[in-house]
Design an enzyme around this catalytic site. Structure first.
Site, PDB file in Angstrom:
ATOM      1  N   ASP A   1       0.847  -1.200   0.000  1.00  0.00           N
ATOM      2  CA  ASP A   1       0.000   0.000   0.000  1.00  0.00           C
ATOM      3  C   ASP A   1       0.879   1.246   0.000  1.00  0.00           C
ATOM      4  OD1 ASP A   1      -2.274  -1.608   0.334  1.00  0.00           O
ATOM      5  OD2 ASP A   1      -1.953  -1.674   2.497  1.00  0.00           O
TER       6      ASP A   1
ATOM      7  N   GLU B   1       3.119  -3.420  10.392  1.00  0.00           N
ATOM      8  CA  GLU B   1       2.580  -3.492   9.038  1.00  0.00           C
ATOM      9  C   GLU B   1       3.428  -2.656   8.071  1.00  0.00           C
ATOM     10  OE1 GLU B   1      -1.365  -1.803   8.128  1.00  0.00           O
ATOM     11  OE2 GLU B   1      -1.526  -3.291   6.557  1.00  0.00           O
TER      12      GLU B   1
ATOM     13  N   ASP C   1      -0.187  -2.706  13.894  1.00  0.00           N
ATOM     14  CA  ASP C   1      -0.519  -1.877  12.738  1.00  0.00           C
ATOM     15  C   ASP C   1      -0.615  -0.474  13.313  1.00  0.00           C
ATOM     16  OD1 ASP C   1      -1.514  -0.509  10.627  1.00  0.00           O
ATOM     17  OD2 ASP C   1      -3.148  -1.886  10.180  1.00  0.00           O
TER      18      ASP C   1
ATOM     19  N   GLU D   1      -3.950  -7.681  13.036  1.00  0.00           N
ATOM     20  CA  GLU D   1      -5.340  -7.229  12.886  1.00  0.00           C
ATOM     21  C   GLU D   1      -6.286  -8.341  13.361  1.00  0.00           C
ATOM     22  OE1 GLU D   1      -4.803  -3.978   9.288  1.00  0.00           O
ATOM     23  OE2 GLU D   1      -5.230  -6.018   8.675  1.00  0.00           O
TER      24      GLU D   1
HETATM   25  P1  AHM Z   1      -4.956  -0.794   6.052  1.00  0.00           P
HETATM   26  O1  AHM Z   1      -4.198  -1.594   7.066  1.00  0.00           O
HETATM   27  O2  AHM Z   1      -4.219  -0.598   4.776  1.00  0.00           O
HETATM   28  O3  AHM Z   1      -5.490   0.484   6.606  1.00  0.00           O
HETATM   29  O4  AHM Z   1      -6.226  -1.705   5.632  1.00  0.00           O
HETATM   30  C1  AHM Z   1      -6.993  -2.282   6.620  1.00  0.00           C
HETATM   31  C2  AHM Z   1      -8.361  -1.671   6.556  1.00  0.00           C
HETATM   32  C3  AHM Z   1      -9.210  -1.995   7.742  1.00  0.00           C
HETATM   33  O5  AHM Z   1      -9.099  -1.026   8.731  1.00  0.00           O
HETATM   34  C4  AHM Z   1     -10.575  -1.973   7.161  1.00  0.00           C
HETATM   35  O6  AHM Z   1     -11.462  -2.758   7.898  1.00  0.00           O
HETATM   36  C5  AHM Z   1     -10.357  -2.503   5.782  1.00  0.00           C
HETATM   37  O7  AHM Z   1      -9.020  -2.228   5.457  1.00  0.00           O
HETATM   38  C6  AHM Z   1     -11.220  -1.834   4.775  1.00  0.00           C
HETATM   39  O8  AHM Z   1     -10.986  -2.385   3.537  1.00  0.00           O
HETATM   40  P2  AHM Z   1     -11.857  -1.986   2.262  1.00  0.00           P
HETATM   41  O9  AHM Z   1     -11.415  -0.592   1.909  1.00  0.00           O
HETATM   42  O10 AHM Z   1     -11.489  -3.013   1.239  1.00  0.00           O
HETATM   43  O11 AHM Z   1     -13.296  -2.030   2.656  1.00  0.00           O
HETATM   44 MG    MG Z   2      -4.203  -2.269   8.715  1.00  0.00          MG
END
Ligand code: AHM
Ligand code: MG
Length: 340
Positions: free
Chosen positions: A63, A92, A113, A274
């Site tokens: 990401d 993370e 995270d 998570e």
């Molecule tokens: P991240 O760790 O990159 O922030 O992604 C985790 C997040 C969670 O907080 C959330 O529940 C989920 O990704 C949401 O995903 P989506 O955007 O696919 O609904």
């Molecule tokens: Mg996350």
């Protein structure tokens, strides 16, 4: 004497000192709390301090990193390394584990995270930190690749209209602490948190944009929620920040799902920092934290053993009433389903 001032503040430090005989755990939780206060301050000042936007890097999970992701990560790593009670850290935001130098090393291994919910950072929607803690065995990353049953402390901090820390340790109760900004201390505000006994509000929470990729039982369950159960309609709530969605689920009831699907056969969320910590919180509060159908069966998230530090796992978390609706759909599809 005064309604305005608490003359006997039940602080986080006081709670931890009273409820653990382990002074190193007290130090660890104080160090975590310090990093949560720093992160809360950065999140709160993000607009004026020009902290919104990308940092220009890509993290371990592919990401784009936001500036606040990077800052929060640095804040946690610095606080934990200098606590003197940690030996291995997994974030993370870091592809590889961080091995703490011997002169500062202690007995805890921490996975986190630092700022979950990246997609919500720039529009001032709730985000959070999630963490899990294990005790050192050989001081390598293997100390973290263990079942959730070995996790000694798990929790999250939610940065929202208020800053709330929720955690459980040594298989005990789930406790909640609210940051009082006037004194800079977390105050014990939620004692022995439990899922609403009657199942609470009928809420389903998922990214329904993934509907076409889901397995049939998950599609069916969401259809059931939408048409209502026993004449009672469900309502949809989805923040898209796991910490906020789980915090609401714990307090109000309902079910939060991020299942395995055809696009993401292991789900999206990360097992170590998570899935497992949230599963321990949910279970200790009387809820169910299931993988749904995954790797040939329906299992508990807390029993998964991560095979890599950034591996993923599917998640179905909520109260027995609402997870039961999903299990019924699995049963109808001929899947062996655990009893609730
Ligand atoms: P991240 O760790 O990159 O922030 O992604 C985790 C997040 C969670 O907080 C959330 O529940 C989920 O990704 C949401 O995903 P989506 O955007 O696919 O609904
Ligand atoms: Mg996350």
């Amino acid at each position: 004497m005064s309604d305005m001032f608490d003359l006997d503040a039940p602080t986080l430090s006081r709670y931890v000192m009273k409820n653990t005989k382990d002074p190193e755990l007290v130090i660890l939780l104080n160090s975590l709390a310090t990093s949560f206060k720093l992160i809360a301050s950065a999140v709160g000042r993000a607009g004026v301090a020009k902290l919104y936007g990308l940092a220009g890097e890509v993290n371990s999970t592919g990401d784009d990193q936001k500036k606040l992701d990077v800052m929060s990560n640095d804040m946690m790593i610095n606080a934990l390394i200098h606590s003197g009670v940690c030996c291995v850290l997994v974030s993370e935001e870091n592809e590889d584990p961080i091995i703490v130098p011997a002169d500062k090393a202690g007995k805890f291994c921490v996975a986190f995270d630092p700022l979950d919910g990246s997609s919500n950072i720039d529009c001032n929607v709730s985000v959070g930190t999630i963490f899990s803690v294990y005790e050192r065995k050989d001081g390598s990353v293997n100390d973290l690749l263990r079942s959730g049953a070995d996790c000694i402390c798990a929790g999250y901090c939610c940065y929202s209209s208020a800053v709330e820390l929720v955690f459980t340790f040594n298989g005990g109760t789930v406790e909640g602490f609210c940051l009082d900004p006037t004194i800079g201390e977390f105050i014990h505000t939620r004692i022995d948190m439990k899922f609403p006994a009657d199942g609470g509000k009928r809420i389903y929470s998922c990214n329904e944009g993934n509907y076409i990729h889901w397995d049939k039982p998950i599609q069916d369950a969401v259809s059931v929620f939408k048409s209502g159960v026993d004449g009672e309609p469900y309502t949809a709530r989805y923040v898209g920040s796991m910490v906020a969605d789980i915090h609401r689920t714990l307090l109000y009831g309902g079910v939060y799902i991020y299942p395995a699907d055809k696009k993401s056969p292991k789900g999206k969320l990360r097992c170590l920092y998570e899935g497992i910590p949230m599963a321990l919180i949910i279970e200790q509060a009387g809820g169910i934290a299931s993988t749904g159908y995954f790797q040939g069966k329906i299992g508990r998230v807390a029993e998964l053993v991560p095979d890599a530090i950034h591996c993923k796992c599917p998640i179905i978390m909520g109260g027995p009433r609402d997870v039961g609706v999903i299990y019924d759909c699995y049963k109808k599809a001929g899947v062996e389903t655990p009893s609730i």
